[in-house]
Scaffold this motif. Structure first.
Motif, PDB file in Angstrom:
ATOM      1  N   GLY A   1      80.916  46.009 117.036  1.00 32.88           N
ATOM      2  CA  GLY A   1      80.426  47.175 116.987  1.00 32.88           C
ATOM      3  C   GLY A   1      78.874  47.467 115.982  1.00 32.88           C
ATOM      4  N   SER A   2      78.204  46.157 115.642  1.00 35.04           N
ATOM      5  CA  SER A   2      77.490  46.314 114.465  1.00 35.04           C
ATOM      6  C   SER A   2      76.076  46.232 115.144  1.00 35.04           C
ATOM      7  CB  SER A   2      77.525  45.095 113.706  1.00 35.04           C
ATOM      8  OG  SER A   2      77.492  43.909 114.411  1.00 35.04           O
ATOM      9  N   ALA A   3      76.028  46.111 116.632  1.00 35.70           N
ATOM     10  CA  ALA A   3      74.678  45.849 117.204  1.00 35.70           C
ATOM     11  C   ALA A   3      74.075  44.672 116.752  1.00 35.70           C
ATOM     12  CB  ALA A   3      73.588  47.212 117.006  1.00 35.70           C
ATOM     13  N   MET A   4      74.720  43.599 116.210  1.00 34.03           N
ATOM     14  CA  MET A   4      73.944  42.522 115.801  1.00 34.03           C
ATOM     15  C   MET A   4      74.578  41.264 116.568  1.00 34.03           C
ATOM     16  SD  MET A   4      74.356  43.096 111.804  1.00 34.03           S
ATOM     17  CE  MET A   4      74.067  44.746 111.070  1.00 34.03           C
ATOM     18  N   GLU A   5      75.526  41.508 117.720  1.00 38.40           N
ATOM     19  CA  GLU A   5      75.930  40.387 118.367  1.00 38.40           C
ATOM     20  C   GLU A   5      74.619  39.987 119.219  1.00 38.40           C
ATOM     21  OE1 GLU A   5      77.287  43.480 118.795  1.00 38.40           O
ATOM     22  OE2 GLU A   5      79.255  43.600 118.242  1.00 38.40           O
ATOM     23  N   GLY A   6      74.934  38.528 119.479  1.00 39.31           N
ATOM     24  CA  GLY A   6      74.013  37.897 120.745  1.00 39.31           C
ATOM     25  C   GLY A   6      72.475  38.132 120.105  1.00 39.31           C
ATOM     26  N   MET A   7      72.180  37.268 119.028  1.00 37.99           N
ATOM     27  CA  MET A   7      70.939  37.398 118.628  1.00 37.99           C
ATOM     28  C   MET A   7      70.384  35.900 118.074  1.00 37.99           C
ATOM     29  SD  MET A   7      68.119  39.042 118.566  1.00 37.99           S
ATOM     30  CE  MET A   7      66.551  38.897 118.102  1.00 37.99           C
ATOM     31  N   GLU A   8      69.042  35.680 118.302  1.00 34.63           N
ATOM     32  CA  GLU A   8      68.446  34.313 117.886  1.00 34.63           C
ATOM     33  C   GLU A   8      67.613  34.550 116.738  1.00 34.63           C
ATOM     34  OE1 GLU A   8      67.786  36.109 120.582  1.00 34.63           O
ATOM     35  OE2 GLU A   8      65.660  36.064 120.844  1.00 34.63           O
ATOM     36  N   TYR A   9      67.530  33.341 115.861  1.00 32.68           N
ATOM     37  CA  TYR A   9      66.538  33.472 114.728  1.00 32.68           C
ATOM     38  C   TYR A   9      66.411  31.753 114.706  1.00 32.68           C
ATOM     39  CZ  TYR A   9      67.052  38.083 113.855  1.00 32.68           C
ATOM     40  OH  TYR A   9      67.239  39.463 113.986  1.00 32.68           O
TER      41      TYR A   9
END
Ligand SMILES: [Zn+2]
Length: 677
Positions: free
Chosen positions: A325-333
């Protein structure tokens, strides 16, 4: 003797050190290295703040005198008066719709001081600009005019002190409980590109564009925290219940980190053709199955990418399993990705795998092939969605990519097509990301339509041709900033080299008239079709025309219709008629397969240009029973495929069952699509 040996060994070691890199397997620089950042950051997970100093050395390789420098200040987007906040409130966002802006959701980045060697104290020269929409309350881009120009070939070194206030998790940045993620957290210089500074404001649908370089970053956190970050770890020191971890990255264009006291570490090694790659997974203790699952899918994905498109040159890839629930899933750097899973996810539901594959794919399509995400988002999200389909299908099977259960299955291409069919026809792929009409259009077109258009193209020019094109595109443009033209040119070159194309597509150049042919199967046939590719790109990539061909009617009538039909229908001649309709404005040659009641089938081809086409078949004692447009299911871009086939006697049971399955899929797929960016 002994001393001599040790000196010799020492110089050998020095020579070796000069030829090895800390963060990449190849010993020599892979990119132009325009920027060099050194950041020393104190992270406070209780106050949710970062206090840091940053040194940025910028090499002026532009060939021009530079009189000012723009910086991205992303965290200032999380303020109600920002352009980002207005856009999410109005059109929805790929993030979240914000209807209120309480204090804990606000973020901020403030530059306390900025100086540059030889240019003096520039702190009071800071001014906010809004190049995209003129919103004077938007503080996501800051410009520094220089007191005198920076000459071509010279380097300017900035010294910056800044303070971050992290919001509670929004758009892959901030905190959730005691977890912290620094995604867009430091002042980052824009890109001098095509003769001007390119430094867009932060928008609801946009992400990044920056120059390659070197990052040397120290992060200080409480002792009980574990940190994952871009690059490779180069050491750790301890001081009064706090520890400082150092990270080094090269030939990357951004730096991100995540910190939590609840991480457990899983490490594995993938042996690439360039050398070993360390897969470091930091998963939450509450997700005990996640570590090995992430590591396994990463290994498989890396092998596919290497085999098909080219090698991964970095020494490490870090996977962060973020707080739920952190709105940080599935992200690229660069060299760091976030996944997304939950404690209940069963092994047949591949959300974790698809997410990890997708985010790893971004190491290629954005990470190394660093296109401008503000202006041409389809070149990273879209190409990445296409390669996602290819990898996921090869690992789990064509129909089980998302759902691999015994009683229900769904493929990744279905997911992409589903997103595409939901998208309205407002925007072409090539629209600037922040100029799409709304979030649904942005998501459906950039991800779903690109993947579907490339899969359609693959059907027409061949899987091996597309693979060769994407491979050449990667090898030629890695560590640079290519554009749409560069990508499409590689497809054209590969296609011309192979000189083969799917039969119906060939008729766009070889035949102006519809014609019939019996017995032949569609296949890849030689043809000079470069103009046909441009014709397709013009509509699919640059245009908004809807592609929808339908079988309108299938009828049979005795040739001598005025006579009563005899009892033995095998003894008279029939005129069988099939009418195909182009319902949209997108013109594409189509194949139509017609089935008759004696068990025979025949294929006809139509250039697809007119609004409709009648095909007639005079048969002795044989009636038509069905017709289907695109029988090989090549044209995934056809928006409504339910009207592609027509039977004289409709099969209503099958249709009802299909509807039920689609409703179920809709639930699952909308869950997946909200997670992956
Ligand atoms: Zn993505």
């Amino acid at each position: 003797m002994r001393k001599t040996v040790s000196v010799a060994l020492l110089s050998l070691a020095t020579a070796l050190a000069a030829q090895t890199s800390i963060a990449t397997n190849p010993p020599t620089p892979l990119s132009e290295r325009v920027v060099q950042y050194a950041i020393d950051a104190q992270i406070d997970p209780v106050k949710h703040t970062v206090d840091a100093t940053e040194t940025l050395a910028y090499r002026n390789l532009t060939g021009q005198r530079l009189t000012s420098f723009p910086f991205h200040l992303y965290l200032n987007a999380f303020q109600p008066q920002s352009t980002f906040a207005r856009e999410t409130a109005e059109g929805g966002g790929i993030r979240e719709v914000e209807r209120e802006y309480p204090e804990h959701r606000r973020g901020e980045i403030r530059i306390a001081s900025i100086t540059a060697d030889g240019f003096g104290d520039l702190t009071s020269a800071q001014r906010f600009t809004a190049p995209d929409d003129g919103n004077t309350s938007d503080h996501t881009v800051m410009e520094i005019p220089l007191p005198h120009p920076l000459e071509p070939g010279e380097t300017i070194t900035f010294h910056i002190a800044f303070h971050d206030k992290f919001p509670e998790s929004i758009a892959r940045n901030g905190y959730k409980r005691d977890f912290m993620m620094g995604g867009q957290w430091f002042p980052k210089v824009g890109v001098f590109w095509h003769g001007a500074w390119n430094c867009h404001q932060y928008h609801a649908t946009t992400e990044f564009f920056s120059d390659f370089g070197i990052y040397n970053v120290k992060l200080t956190v409480p002792e009980n925290y574990t940190i994952g970050a871009t690059g490779a770890s180069t050491g750790m020191t301890h001081n009064a219940n706090r520890k400082t971890m150092s990270f080094y990255a090269e030939d990357v264009h951004d730096f991100a980190w995540a910190a939590s006291p609840h991480f457990t570490e899983t490490t594995e090694t993938y042996l690439s053709s360039m050398g070993p790659v360390r897969i470091r997974v930091l998963a939450l203790k509450s997700h005990p199955q996640a570590g090995p699952r992430y590591a396994a899918i990463l290994r498989q994905t890396m092998a596919k990418f290497e085999q098909w498109y080219g090698p991964y040159p970095y020494k490490q890839i870090t996977v962060i399993d973020p707080e739920p629930g952190s709105a940080m899933e599935g992200m690229e750097y660069p060299t760091l990705i976030t996944g997304g899973t939950s404690w209940w996810e069963p092994s047949w539901l591949h959300i974790l795998e698809v997410t990890a594959e997708h985010e790893f794919g971004h190491q290629y399509w954005y990470g190394m092939v660093a296109t401008n995400e503000f202006e041409e988002a389809w070149l990273d999200e879209g190409i990445n969605s296409y390669t996602e389909v290819k990898v996921i299908e090869s690992l789990f099977g064509k129909d089980k990519g998302i759902l691999g259960g015994t009683y229900a299955s769904a493929g990744d291409r279905d997911l992409q097509r589903y997103e595409y069919t939901l998208a309205p026809d407002y925007d072409p792929l090539t629209r600037f990301a922040y100029q799409f009409r709304n979030e649904r259009s942005y998501g459906g077109i950039t991800y779903g339509k690109t993947a579907t258009a490339l899969l359609t193209l693959e059907g027409m020019i061949g899987e091996d041709t597309m693979r060769e094109a994407v491979h050449q595109y990667f090898m030629k443009y890695r560590f640079t900033h290519p554009t749409a033209d560069d990508f499409l040119r590689e497809i054209e070159k590969a296609a011309i080299a192979k000189n083969r194309v799917y039969h119906s597509f060939a008729h766009v150049v070889t035949s102006g008239d519809p014609f019939t042919s019996s017995g032949a199967n569609d296949s890849l046939v030689p043809v000079d079709f470069a103009p046909a590719l441009r014709f397709y790109f013009h509509q699919a990539i640059y245009g908004t025309a809807v592609l929808d061909y339908a079988v309108d009617s299938v009828t049979t009538q005795p040739m001598q219709w005025w006579k009563p039909e005899p009892e033995d229908s095998k003894n008279i001649d029939y005129r069988n008629t099939v009418i195909v309709h182009r319902k949209g404005d997108f013109i594409l040659p189509v194949t139509v397969e017609v089935a008759f009641d004696d068990g025979t089938r025949t294929r006809v081809w139509w250039n697809g240009a007119d609004r409709w086409q009648r095909f007639t078949f005079q048969k002795h004692g044989v009636k038509v029973i069905s017709a289907e447009v695109d029988p090989d299911h090549i044209v995934l871009l056809d928006k409504d495929r339910f009207n592609n086939s027509y039977r004289v006697t409709p099969h209503s049971t099958a249709a009802r069952k299909l509807t039920a399955i689609i409703l179920f899929l809709e639930q699952c797929l909308s869950q997946v699509t909200t997670w992956i960016v």
